[in-house]
Design a protein around this motif. Structure first.
Motif, PDB file in Angstrom:
ATOM      1  N   ILE A  15       0.839  -1.198   0.000  1.00 16.67           N
ATOM      2  CA  ILE A  15       0.000   0.000   0.000  1.00 16.67           C
ATOM      3  C   ILE A  15       0.874   1.248   0.000  1.00 16.67           C
ATOM      4  O   ILE A  15       0.584   2.215  -0.722  1.00 16.67           O
ATOM      5  CB  ILE A  15      -0.971  -0.010   1.196  1.00 16.67           C
ATOM      6  N   LEU A  16       1.939   1.243   0.779  1.00 15.44           N
ATOM      7  CA  LEU A  16       2.834   2.395   0.802  1.00 15.44           C
ATOM      8  C   LEU A  16       3.482   2.622  -0.566  1.00 15.44           C
ATOM      9  O   LEU A  16       3.670   3.763  -0.992  1.00 15.44           O
ATOM     10  CB  LEU A  16       3.906   2.223   1.881  1.00 15.44           C
ATOM     11  N   THR A  17       3.789   1.542  -1.267  1.00 20.06           N
ATOM     12  CA  THR A  17       4.334   1.656  -2.615  1.00 20.06           C
ATOM     13  C   THR A  17       3.321   2.301  -3.549  1.00 20.06           C
ATOM     14  O   THR A  17       3.653   3.207  -4.316  1.00 20.06           O
ATOM     15  CB  THR A  17       4.738   0.270  -3.154  1.00 20.06           C
ATOM     16  N   LEU A  18       2.081   1.833  -3.488  1.00 10.03           N
ATOM     17  CA  LEU A  18       1.031   2.422  -4.321  1.00 10.03           C
ATOM     18  C   LEU A  18       0.817   3.897  -3.998  1.00 10.03           C
ATOM     19  O   LEU A  18       0.661   4.723  -4.899  1.00 10.03           O
ATOM     20  CB  LEU A  18      -0.284   1.667  -4.123  1.00 10.03           C
ATOM     21  N   LEU A  19       0.810   4.236  -2.727  1.00  8.32           N
ATOM     22  CA  LEU A  19       0.641   5.632  -2.328  1.00  8.32           C
ATOM     23  C   LEU A  19       1.778   6.491  -2.867  1.00  8.32           C
ATOM     24  O   LEU A  19       1.561   7.630  -3.295  1.00  8.32           O
ATOM     25  CB  LEU A  19       0.543   5.755  -0.812  1.00  8.32           C
ATOM     26  N   SER A  20       2.973   5.966  -2.868  1.00  7.59           N
ATOM     27  CA  SER A  20       4.119   6.690  -3.398  1.00  7.59           C
ATOM     28  C   SER A  20       3.957   6.934  -4.896  1.00  7.59           C
ATOM     29  O   SER A  20       4.211   8.040  -5.390  1.00  7.59           O
ATOM     30  CB  SER A  20       5.398   5.896  -3.130  1.00  7.59           C
ATOM     31  N   ILE A  21       3.519   5.913  -5.623  1.00  7.00           N
ATOM     32  CA  ILE A  21       3.293   6.044  -7.067  1.00  7.00           C
ATOM     33  C   ILE A  21       2.215   7.083  -7.338  1.00  7.00           C
ATOM     34  O   ILE A  21       2.354   7.936  -8.219  1.00  7.00           O
ATOM     35  CB  ILE A  21       2.921   4.674  -7.679  1.00  7.00           C
ATOM     36  N   ILE A  22       1.136   7.030  -6.582  1.00 10.15           N
ATOM     37  CA  ILE A  22       0.033   7.974  -6.767  1.00 10.15           C
ATOM     38  C   ILE A  22       0.482   9.393  -6.447  1.00 10.15           C
ATOM     39  O   ILE A  22       0.172  10.336  -7.186  1.00 10.15           O
ATOM     40  CB  ILE A  22      -1.185   7.555  -5.915  1.00 10.15           C
ATOM     41  N   ASN A  23       1.241   9.574  -5.355  1.00  6.88           N
ATOM     42  CA  ASN A  23       1.733  10.909  -4.997  1.00  6.88           C
ATOM     43  C   ASN A  23       2.637  11.481  -6.090  1.00  6.88           C
ATOM     44  O   ASN A  23       2.545  12.663  -6.416  1.00  6.88           O
ATOM     45  CB  ASN A  23       2.466  10.878  -3.662  1.00  6.88           C
ATOM     46  N   LYS A  24       3.504  10.658  -6.657  1.00 11.38           N
ATOM     47  CA  LYS A  24       4.380  11.118  -7.733  1.00 11.38           C
ATOM     48  C   LYS A  24       3.574  11.526  -8.954  1.00 11.38           C
ATOM     49  O   LYS A  24       3.873  12.520  -9.615  1.00 11.38           O
ATOM     50  CB  LYS A  24       5.393  10.035  -8.095  1.00 11.38           C
ATOM     51  N   GLU A  25       2.546  10.765  -9.261  1.00 12.38           N
ATOM     52  CA  GLU A  25       1.692  11.073 -10.417  1.00 12.38           C
ATOM     53  C   GLU A  25       0.923  12.379 -10.179  1.00 12.38           C
ATOM     54  O   GLU A  25       0.801  13.197 -11.090  1.00 12.38           O
ATOM     55  CB  GLU A  25       0.727   9.920 -10.667  1.00 12.38           C
ATOM     56  N   ILE A  26       0.438  12.587  -8.961  1.00  7.95           N
ATOM     57  CA  ILE A  26      -0.280  13.831  -8.639  1.00  7.95           C
ATOM     58  C   ILE A  26       0.665  15.027  -8.748  1.00  7.95           C
ATOM     59  O   ILE A  26       0.296  16.068  -9.297  1.00  7.95           O
ATOM     60  CB  ILE A  26      -0.914  13.737  -7.232  1.00  7.95           C
ATOM     61  N   GLU A  27       1.896  14.888  -8.241  1.00  2.33           N
ATOM     62  CA  GLU A  27       2.877  15.964  -8.349  1.00  2.33           C
ATOM     63  C   GLU A  27       3.196  16.271  -9.809  1.00  2.33           C
ATOM     64  O   GLU A  27       3.305  17.428 -10.207  1.00  2.33           O
ATOM     65  CB  GLU A  27       4.171  15.590  -7.619  1.00  2.33           C
ATOM     66  N   LYS A  28       3.351  15.222 -10.597  1.00  3.66           N
ATOM     67  CA  LYS A  28       3.641  15.376 -12.023  1.00  3.66           C
ATOM     68  C   LYS A  28       2.519  16.148 -12.710  1.00  3.66           C
ATOM     69  O   LYS A  28       2.769  17.052 -13.502  1.00  3.66           O
ATOM     70  CB  LYS A  28       3.812  13.996 -12.648  1.00  3.66           C
ATOM     71  N   ARG A  29       1.291  15.790 -12.399  1.00  2.00           N
ATOM     72  CA  ARG A  29       0.137  16.478 -12.991  1.00  2.00           C
ATOM     73  C   ARG A  29       0.073  17.935 -12.536  1.00  2.00           C
ATOM     74  O   ARG A  29      -0.307  18.810 -13.298  1.00  2.00           O
ATOM     75  CB  ARG A  29      -1.162  15.774 -12.609  1.00  2.00           C
ATOM     76  N   GLY A  30       0.426  18.197 -11.284  1.00  2.00           N
ATOM     77  CA  GLY A  30       0.426  19.558 -10.769  1.00  2.00           C
ATOM     78  C   GLY A  30       1.444  20.436 -11.490  1.00  2.00           C
ATOM     79  O   GLY A  30       1.178  21.597 -11.794  1.00  2.00           O
TER      80      GLY A  30
END
Length: 88
Positions: free
Chosen positions: A68-83
């Protein structure tokens, strides 16, 4: 090439989702993470008291938490990229 799947979430699928969908998945995963952490604490207490029958369950819970922590990290990176893309 086969895409990687973690806890029923396709990693390649994450990059195709909107920010709102990513934030929703992030909230859902954080809820699961809290539940698993509480369960892990409960199992550790049982193990210390000697009432835990299946000691491998602690290891499995720790692995699920890491996933789950790995998935959260991937999602956070994707959100930052989109921002960053929006600011350009």
């Amino acid at each position: 090439m086969k895409s990687k799947e973690i806890l029923g979430y396709d990693v390649k699928e994450i990059s195709n989702q909107t920010v709102e969908q990513l934030l929703e998945k992030k909230k859902e995963l954080q809820g699961k993470l809290n539940d698993l952490q509480q369960e892990l604490l409960k199992r550790k207490v049982e193990a210390r008291m000697g009432t835990l029958k299946n000691t491998a369950s602690i290891r499995n819970l720790r692995k699920d938490i890491a996933r789950i922590l790995t998935l959260l990290s991937i999602i956070n990176k994707e959100i930052e990229k989109r921002g960053k893309e929006r600011k350009k």
